[in-house]
Design a protein around this motif. Sequence first.
Motif, PDB file in Angstrom:
ATOM      1  N   LYS A 203       0.847  -1.196   0.000  1.00  9.66           N
ATOM      2  CA  LYS A 203       0.000   0.000   0.000  1.00  9.66           C
ATOM      3  C   LYS A 203       0.881   1.243   0.000  1.00  9.66           C
ATOM      4  CE  LYS A 203      -4.050   1.794   2.499  1.00  9.66           C
ATOM      5  NZ  LYS A 203      -5.084   1.307   1.581  1.00  9.66           N
ATOM      6  N   PRO A 204       0.740   2.141  -0.965  1.00 10.29           N
ATOM      7  CA  PRO A 204       1.610   3.321  -1.038  1.00 10.29           C
ATOM      8  C   PRO A 204       1.467   4.198   0.203  1.00 10.29           C
ATOM      9  CG  PRO A 204       0.480   2.981  -3.116  1.00 10.29           C
ATOM     10  CD  PRO A 204      -0.154   2.046  -2.131  1.00 10.29           C
ATOM     11  N   GLU A 205       2.603   4.480   0.829  1.00  2.48           N
ATOM     12  CA  GLU A 205       2.629   5.292   2.047  1.00  2.48           C
ATOM     13  C   GLU A 205       3.920   6.090   2.088  1.00  2.48           C
ATOM     14  OE1 GLU A 205       1.209   3.918   6.157  1.00  2.48           O
ATOM     15  OE2 GLU A 205       3.390   3.738   6.278  1.00  2.48           O
ATOM     16  N   LEU A 206       3.792   7.385   2.246  1.00  5.46           N
ATOM     17  CA  LEU A 206       4.947   8.248   2.452  1.00  5.46           C
ATOM     18  C   LEU A 206       5.081   8.493   3.949  1.00  5.46           C
ATOM     19  CD1 LEU A 206       5.956  11.370   0.432  1.00  5.46           C
ATOM     20  CD2 LEU A 206       5.884  11.492   2.921  1.00  5.46           C
ATOM     21  N   ASP A 207       6.222   8.135   4.513  1.00  2.13           N
ATOM     22  CA  ASP A 207       6.441   8.233   5.962  1.00  2.13           C
ATOM     23  C   ASP A 207       7.793   8.892   6.184  1.00  2.13           C
ATOM     24  OD1 ASP A 207       6.763   7.917   8.685  1.00  2.13           O
ATOM     25  OD2 ASP A 207       6.094   5.834   8.727  1.00  2.13           O
ATOM     26  N   VAL A 208       7.782  10.094   6.763  1.00  2.00           N
ATOM     27  CA  VAL A 208       9.027  10.825   6.948  1.00  2.00           C
ATOM     28  C   VAL A 208       9.103  11.401   8.357  1.00  2.00           C
ATOM     29  CG1 VAL A 208       8.002  12.916   5.934  1.00  2.00           C
ATOM     30  CG2 VAL A 208      10.487  12.685   6.027  1.00  2.00           C
ATOM     31  N   HIS A 209      10.282  11.277   8.979  1.00  2.00           N
ATOM     32  CA  HIS A 209      10.533  11.880  10.289  1.00  2.00           C
ATOM     33  C   HIS A 209      11.282  13.200  10.083  1.00  2.00           C
ATOM     34  CE1 HIS A 209       9.535   7.855  11.737  1.00  2.00           C
ATOM     35  NE2 HIS A 209       9.391   8.384  12.929  1.00  2.00           N
ATOM     36  N   LEU A 210      10.842  14.225  10.788  1.00  2.00           N
ATOM     37  CA  LEU A 210      11.411  15.563  10.655  1.00  2.00           C
ATOM     38  C   LEU A 210      11.851  16.076  12.016  1.00  2.00           C
ATOM     39  CD1 LEU A 210       8.514  16.790   8.373  1.00  2.00           C
ATOM     40  CD2 LEU A 210      10.828  16.288   7.575  1.00  2.00           C
ATOM     41  N   GLY A 211      12.720  17.059  12.025  1.00  2.00           N
ATOM     42  CA  GLY A 211      13.253  17.602  13.260  1.00  2.00           C
ATOM     43  C   GLY A 211      12.237  18.410  14.044  1.00  2.00           C
ATOM     44  N   PRO A 212      12.595  18.812  15.267  1.00  2.00           N
ATOM     45  CA  PRO A 212      11.641  19.499  16.150  1.00  2.00           C
ATOM     46  C   PRO A 212      11.254  20.892  15.675  1.00  2.00           C
ATOM     47  CG  PRO A 212      13.836  19.439  17.134  1.00  2.00           C
ATOM     48  CD  PRO A 212      13.890  18.559  15.935  1.00  2.00           C
ATOM     49  N   ALA A 213      12.030  21.493  14.781  1.00  2.00           N
ATOM     50  CA  ALA A 213      11.694  22.828  14.281  1.00  2.00           C
ATOM     51  C   ALA A 213      10.808  22.775  13.046  1.00  2.00           C
ATOM     52  CB  ALA A 213      12.972  23.604  13.965  1.00  2.00           C
ATOM     53  N   ALA A 214      10.557  21.590  12.521  1.00  2.00           N
ATOM     54  CA  ALA A 214       9.791  21.463  11.286  1.00  2.00           C
ATOM     55  C   ALA A 214       8.335  21.851  11.489  1.00  2.00           C
ATOM     56  CB  ALA A 214       9.879  20.035  10.763  1.00  2.00           C
ATOM     57  N   THR A 215       7.782  22.572  10.526  1.00  2.00           N
ATOM     58  CA  THR A 215       6.357  22.904  10.531  1.00  2.00           C
ATOM     59  C   THR A 215       5.721  22.606   9.177  1.00  2.00           C
ATOM     60  OG1 THR A 215       6.868  25.204   9.976  1.00  2.00           O
ATOM     61  CG2 THR A 215       6.568  24.684  12.312  1.00  2.00           C
ATOM     62  N   GLY A 216       6.410  21.828   8.350  1.00  2.00           N
ATOM     63  CA  GLY A 216       5.829  21.496   7.061  1.00  2.00           C
ATOM     64  C   GLY A 216       6.732  20.586   6.250  1.00  2.00           C
ATOM     65  N   PHE A 217       6.146  20.002   5.216  1.00  2.00           N
ATOM     66  CA  PHE A 217       6.890  19.131   4.307  1.00  2.00           C
ATOM     67  C   PHE A 217       6.139  19.089   2.981  1.00  2.00           C
ATOM     68  CE2 PHE A 217       7.968  15.032   2.389  1.00  2.00           C
ATOM     69  CZ  PHE A 217       9.358  15.054   2.492  1.00  2.00           C
ATOM     70  N   THR A 218       6.891  19.049   1.880  1.00  2.00           N
ATOM     71  CA  THR A 218       6.291  18.996   0.555  1.00  2.00           C
ATOM     72  C   THR A 218       6.200  17.554   0.073  1.00  2.00           C
ATOM     73  OG1 THR A 218       7.170  21.185  -0.016  1.00  2.00           O
ATOM     74  CG2 THR A 218       6.459  19.776  -1.840  1.00  2.00           C
ATOM     75  N   VAL A 219       4.977  17.100  -0.144  1.00  2.00           N
ATOM     76  CA  VAL A 219       4.748  15.765  -0.698  1.00  2.00           C
ATOM     77  C   VAL A 219       4.899  15.864  -2.212  1.00  2.00           C
ATOM     78  CG1 VAL A 219       3.076  13.899  -0.977  1.00  2.00           C
ATOM     79  CG2 VAL A 219       3.178  15.194   1.174  1.00  2.00           C
ATOM     80  N   PRO A 220       5.836  15.109  -2.808  1.00  2.00           N
ATOM     81  CA  PRO A 220       6.050  15.239  -4.260  1.00  2.00           C
ATOM     82  C   PRO A 220       4.856  14.746  -5.056  1.00  2.00           C
ATOM     83  CG  PRO A 220       7.346  13.421  -3.369  1.00  2.00           C
ATOM     84  CD  PRO A 220       6.763  14.146  -2.195  1.00  2.00           C
ATOM     85  N   ALA A 221       4.603  15.421  -6.180  1.00  2.00           N
ATOM     86  CA  ALA A 221       3.474  15.052  -7.029  1.00  2.00           C
ATOM     87  C   ALA A 221       3.589  13.617  -7.520  1.00  2.00           C
ATOM     88  CB  ALA A 221       3.391  16.013  -8.214  1.00  2.00           C
ATOM     89  N   ALA A 222       4.826  13.114  -7.668  1.00  2.00           N
ATOM     90  CA  ALA A 222       5.024  11.749  -8.160  1.00  2.00           C
ATOM     91  C   ALA A 222       4.424  10.703  -7.231  1.00  2.00           C
ATOM     92  CB  ALA A 222       6.519  11.487  -8.352  1.00  2.00           C
TER      93      ALA A 222
END
Length: 254
Positions: A203-222
């Motif tokens: 099942k397609p799943e994008l799973d990313v861990h980010l640092g404590p200052a992160a407030t966003g992430f760009t999910v690629p169109a692909a």
Amino acid sequence: MRPDILIPVLALAASPVLAQEPCGDMPAETTEIAEARLIIEYNHTDGDIGVHGYGDDDGWSELCVFDPSGALVLHVAPRAQLGELGLGSFFFESREPPEEVWDYAALKAAFPEGDYAVRAKLHDDTGRRGIARFTTLVPQPPVITAPALVEDEDDEAPVVPLADLEVTWEPVTASLDDRMPEITGYELIVTDEEYEDPDGFSKPELDVHLGPAATGFTVPAAFLRPDTLYEVEVLALEASGNQTIALGFFATDN
């Protein structure tokens, strides 16, 4: 305290009752267990909360966890050929009843903060001891600010263009009981809710861990498919391992 929502004793195969107390006959040669964790996961959107545990070492045949008062709360004892092989690690989740039945206050009353002792016997008759440090400091839920979402997948989901998608959220600065959490990072999970794979894990799943200052992430169109429903989860991760989830759903256009 409701007796039906305590963590049950976990058995990996049906077996007769042990003659001795669980983990009562530990080997003389005992060293530190490789890893032992006990955390809280709170799903704010779904309105449920529970306890998760994880243990890891080199092929153990029996493992017990005791709360700070010494009460046994978990006993894992594989049997037959699985017992001979031994377990290298395990993960469990407690049941997570709805908040009107089992809420944060009930969990705090049932699971006191402190050191939960872990004892294990390995397949070679050596022993392991360790501590799972447990706290009830649980982060407030992240507030997802983009994209627009609905909380129920059966509701009409907002439609977004089939392009790079910016997911954003507000930083978490407080806990459920107004303590100051130490946020060590955020986890973003985006899942294709319509992909069919009943017997596999593709099942397609994008799973990313980010640092404590992160407030966003760009999910690629692909990653995105047209005319598809997606679930977005943002988890606030606290230094204790406790985590809080906020989630919602969106759809892509044609």
